[in-house]
Write a protein that holds these residues in place. Structure first.
Motif, PDB file in Angstrom:
ATOM      1  N   PRO A 148      24.532  13.819 -14.515  1.00  0.00           N
ATOM      2  CA  PRO A 148      25.500  13.857 -13.437  1.00  0.00           C
ATOM      3  C   PRO A 148      26.871  13.805 -14.034  1.00  0.00           C
ATOM      4  CG  PRO A 148      24.704  11.693 -14.368  1.00  0.00           C
ATOM      5  CD  PRO A 148      23.803  12.703 -14.779  1.00  0.00           C
ATOM      6  N   SER A 149      27.820  14.296 -13.213  1.00  0.00           N
ATOM      7  CA  SER A 149      29.147  14.761 -13.619  1.00  0.00           C
ATOM      8  C   SER A 149      29.934  13.529 -14.297  1.00  0.00           C
ATOM      9  CB  SER A 149      30.055  15.184 -12.411  1.00  0.00           C
ATOM     10  OG  SER A 149      30.148  14.314 -11.527  1.00  0.00           O
ATOM     11  N   SER A 150      29.503  12.306 -13.756  1.00  0.00           N
ATOM     12  CA  SER A 150      30.182  11.303 -14.367  1.00  0.00           C
ATOM     13  C   SER A 150      29.381  10.195 -14.204  1.00  0.00           C
ATOM     14  CB  SER A 150      31.403  10.744 -13.440  1.00  0.00           C
ATOM     15  OG  SER A 150      31.162  10.588 -12.212  1.00  0.00           O
TER      16      SER A 150
ATOM     17  N   GLU B 229      21.583   8.070 -10.389  1.00  0.00           N
ATOM     18  CA  GLU B 229      22.726   8.744 -10.876  1.00  0.00           C
ATOM     19  C   GLU B 229      23.248   9.912 -10.679  1.00  0.00           C
ATOM     20  OE1 GLU B 229      21.956   7.493 -15.173  1.00  0.00           O
ATOM     21  OE2 GLU B 229      22.531   5.581 -14.803  1.00  0.00           O
ATOM     22  N   VAL B 230      22.196  10.682 -10.239  1.00  0.00           N
ATOM     23  CA  VAL B 230      22.362  12.183 -10.070  1.00  0.00           C
ATOM     24  C   VAL B 230      23.712  12.569  -8.928  1.00  0.00           C
ATOM     25  CG1 VAL B 230      20.817  12.546  -7.810  1.00  0.00           C
ATOM     26  CG2 VAL B 230      21.155  14.195  -9.804  1.00  0.00           C
ATOM     27  N   ASP B 231      24.379  13.376  -9.579  1.00  0.00           N
ATOM     28  CA  ASP B 231      25.578  13.957  -8.853  1.00  0.00           C
ATOM     29  C   ASP B 231      24.884  14.847  -7.780  1.00  0.00           C
ATOM     30  OD1 ASP B 231      27.590  16.403  -8.487  1.00  0.00           O
ATOM     31  OD2 ASP B 231      28.807  14.149  -8.806  1.00  0.00           O
ATOM     32  N   ILE B 232      24.953  14.609  -6.392  1.00  0.00           N
ATOM     33  CA  ILE B 232      24.499  15.403  -5.480  1.00  0.00           C
ATOM     34  C   ILE B 232      24.874  16.803  -5.398  1.00  0.00           C
ATOM     35  CG2 ILE B 232      24.191  15.595  -2.870  1.00  0.00           C
ATOM     36  CD1 ILE B 232      23.085  12.831  -4.315  1.00  0.00           C
ATOM     37  N   LEU B 233      26.469  17.075  -5.655  1.00  0.00           N
ATOM     38  CA  LEU B 233      26.762  18.435  -5.480  1.00  0.00           C
ATOM     39  C   LEU B 233      26.356  19.134  -6.604  1.00  0.00           C
ATOM     40  CD1 LEU B 233      30.661  17.714  -4.515  1.00  0.00           C
ATOM     41  CD2 LEU B 233      28.591  18.292  -3.063  1.00  0.00           C
ATOM     42  N   CYS B 234      26.116  18.468  -7.795  1.00  0.00           N
ATOM     43  CA  CYS B 234      25.564  19.075  -8.987  1.00  0.00           C
ATOM     44  C   CYS B 234      24.111  19.589  -8.959  1.00  0.00           C
ATOM     45  CB  CYS B 234      25.712  18.119 -10.188  1.00  0.00           C
ATOM     46  SG  CYS B 234      24.896  18.746 -11.961  1.00  0.00           S
ATOM     47  N   PHE B 235      23.365  18.888  -8.144  1.00  0.00           N
ATOM     48  CA  PHE B 235      22.158  19.261  -7.676  1.00  0.00           C
ATOM     49  C   PHE B 235      22.140  20.463  -6.815  1.00  0.00           C
ATOM     50  CE2 PHE B 235      18.582  19.279  -4.431  1.00  0.00           C
ATOM     51  CZ  PHE B 235      17.496  19.120  -5.341  1.00  0.00           C
ATOM     52  N   TRP B 236      22.819  20.551  -5.790  1.00  0.00           N
ATOM     53  CA  TRP B 236      22.824  21.645  -4.905  1.00  0.00           C
ATOM     54  C   TRP B 236      23.471  22.941  -5.576  1.00  0.00           C
ATOM     55  CZ3 TRP B 236      19.704  22.425  -1.392  1.00  0.00           C
ATOM     56  CH2 TRP B 236      18.989  20.980  -0.550  1.00  0.00           C
ATOM     57  N   LYS B 237      24.187  22.784  -6.659  1.00  0.00           N
ATOM     58  CA  LYS B 237      25.149  23.754  -7.349  1.00  0.00           C
ATOM     59  C   LYS B 237      23.892  24.457  -8.196  1.00  0.00           C
ATOM     60  CE  LYS B 237      28.390  25.394 -10.593  1.00  0.00           C
ATOM     61  NZ  LYS B 237      29.544  24.793 -11.350  1.00  0.00           N
ATOM     62  N   GLU B 238      22.860  23.718  -8.829  1.00  0.00           N
ATOM     63  CA  GLU B 238      22.050  24.065  -9.560  1.00  0.00           C
ATOM     64  C   GLU B 238      20.868  25.019  -8.828  1.00  0.00           C
ATOM     65  OE1 GLU B 238      20.843  21.027 -12.522  1.00  0.00           O
ATOM     66  OE2 GLU B 238      22.811  21.057 -13.321  1.00  0.00           O
TER      67      GLU B 238
END
Length: 555
Positions: free
Chosen positions: A440-442, A482-491
């Motif tokens: 997660p980003s934070s 805890e996962v960052d949603i935008l981080c998931f879709w970027k990856e």
């Protein structure tokens, strides 16, 4: 210095300090800042924001009205964007000075004026406001149509003379019209309105109404508030309570979770010293909090804590729209788990609160964006469908809805952008169950309300078209909370290129209007008692510069 008067740079002490910090430097005078530096900074920032808005895949807007200490009213219009790198941007389009009555027509005219200024009136996906009657009416006016502006896009006024018809352009318009008509009849499961009522505000109203309906609960809240007021208004009481190491928190009428924090602070005082009320001055026995009151307050904390967690999550900038519907089923699950030894006052309050919450959030079951956001949230996927009685048995319909909406979005993007921007279907190898979730980003504390979603499932290989991407995505492991949603879709934008397009579009819709409240907090600091002569136009410019200063770093 951001919240200090511009004339402070001319003060002798400030000039002396600047010369010590940077020898030879002389701060610019007020006239230079107002007439030269500020217009230049505004122009530069407006150009950057214009480029960002013109290149975005979709724009969502949040609105609210605020009144300064001088009595001037401002309409805050905040835009939310997710760029091609899946980085979220929350920008201030305008903190517009609004004069006269705050009628629905006046609000809508100001809104249209700002959108025309930025040339984004046809790119808005959703508009988020609170449930105030003038806001609701403003975005239910006949001129506010979900499809009208999109159908008019690039068509022109029909009066321009041309030598010969452009067949390709006519075909593009025909295809766009067919797509929009398909979208209009698409709603056999749901309907999507451009106006979205703020879920945070609806939650505030649900809790406020539940408290008002139960006299004993309302009386306890009032009693606690009076005791806290007694402590804070007396220097002797304050000095005595400070020895406990706990500062009682006052409640704000417009923020229900401040009432929860007030209760928690009072309970901490009882943990430190059960007899602390006996040392207070100017308080009679009938106004003191009793042992039975303490038991009820403890029960209220247990009941309201999940709602506070939901409120805090929805106040985040972007990426939490998919949390709304899973929260409804999860709240019901937690409310049904009230133990038999719970005080009768709390049990009755819980029943009313759950009913109010369900009634006010019922509208989101008819909202395409909210439903698809829950499905596209890797923490929930279709697990919430199986848990929610209101949508059980509709998994196939909702999945097909996602397929069709993705095809529509991809079709529009292919026609209106370069074909190279849309990736071809690819084959995905079988997922390795040992690969950890994206970082997660934070780091955030795990929310207990969604703890039951911690169990994940693993995926298999699939050759992806649009429908295949949906199947592959649903087979991938669900991620922890805890996962960052935008981080998931970027990856996963290369693995799920077509789904990532609609995810980027849907998650640009904020889960509330908290971003506008943050703008007003900044405006309130700038228009302090030391700056009562600040003109509305100057305050409007200063707030724009302050809020959008993050663009200098992000772009």
């Amino acid at each position: 210095m951001d919240y200090e008067p511009l004339t402070k740079r001319e003060r002798e002490g400030m000039r002396y300090f600047a010369n010590i910090a940077q020898p030879g430097y002389t701060p610019p005078c007020y006239s230079t800042v107002r007439d030269t530096l500020m217009p230049h900074a505004l122009l530069e920032l407006e150009n950057k924001l214009q480029n960002l808005l013109q290149n975005c895949n979709g724009l969502s807007v949040a609105l609210d009205i605020w009144t300064s200490r001088r009595g001037h009213s401002f309409l805050g219009i905040v835009g939310s964007i997710i760029d091609e790198n899946f980085q979220g941007h929350t920008v201030l389009l305008s903190c517009e000075h609004i004069q006269g009555h705050h009628t629905a027509k006046h609000i809508y005219e100001k809104y249209e004026e700002v959108l025309r200024r930025w040339n984004v009136q046809r790119g808005v996906i959703r508009v988020v406001t609170d449930s105030a009657s003038n806001m609701v009416k403003a975005f239910n006016l006949p001129s506010f149509s979900e499809f009208g502006d999109q159908l008019d896009q690039d068509v022109g006024d029909g009066e321009t003379e041309v030598d010969a018809p452009n067949v390709a352009l006519l075909q593009l318009h025909a295809d766009q019209l067919a797509i929009q008509l398909n979208m209009m009849v698409e709603h056999y499961v749901t309907k999507s309105n451009l106006h979205l009522r703020c879920p945070i505000h609806l939650l505030q109203l649900a809790i406020k109404d539940a408290i008002a309906k139960h006299g004993p609960i309302n009386s306890i809240f009032n009693k606690v508030g009076k005791v806290v007021k007694t402590v804070r208004k007396s220097t002797l009481n304050t000095e005595d309570i400070d020895k406990l190491g706990v500062r009682p928190t006052t409640a704000c009428a417009t923020r229900w979770n401040s009432q929860l924090r007030m209760i928690e602070s009072v309970l901490k005082m009882f943990e430190k010293d059960t007899l602390w009320q006996n040392r207070l001055t100017s308080i009679t026995d009938d106004r003191k909090i009793t042992c039975n009151d303490v038991l009820i307050l403890q029960g209220l904390v247990r009941v309201l804590t999940p709602f506070a967690e939901l409120t805090d999550s929805l106040q985040k900038e972007l990426g939490n729209l998919g949390m709304i519907l899973p929260a409804v089923a999860e709240i019901y699950r937690m409310m049904s788990g009230v133990s038999s030894d719970t005080p009768l006052e709390i049990a009755a309050f819980v029943e009313t609160l759950a009913e109010n919450f369900s009634t006010r959030y019922e509208r989101f079951y008819d909202d395409t964006h909210v439903i698809l956001a829950a499905l596209l949230d890797p923490r929930f996927k279709n697990e919430w469908i199986a848990r929610d009685e209101k949508v059980q048995g509709k998994q196939i319909e909702i999945r097909e809805l996602l397929v069709r909406q993705t095809e529509l979005v991809c079709s529009v993007n292919k026609k209106l952008t370069s074909p190279s921007l849309v990736a071809d279907p690819v084959t995905v190898l079988e997922s390795d169950p040992e690969v950890p979730d994206p970082v997660p980003s934070s780091a955030k504390k795990v929310k207990s309300m969604f703890q039951s979603y911690a169990t994940v499932r693993h995926s298999s290989s699939t050759t992806l078209d649009v429908k295949g991407e949906v199947e592959q995505y649903l087979e991938m492991p669900r991620l922890n909370t805890e996962v960052d949603i935008l981080c998931f879709w970027k990856e996963n934008s290369t693995v799920l290129p077509q789904l990532s397009q609609i995810a980027r579009r849907i998650f640009s819709v904020p889960s509330g209007s908290a971003s506008v409240e943050r703008v007003f907090s900044i405006a309130g600091l700038m228009s302090s008692n030391n700056r009562m002569c600040l003109a509305p136009a100057t305050l409007q410019k200063l707030v724009f510069l302050k809020v959008n200063s993050a663009l200098e770093i992000q772009l």
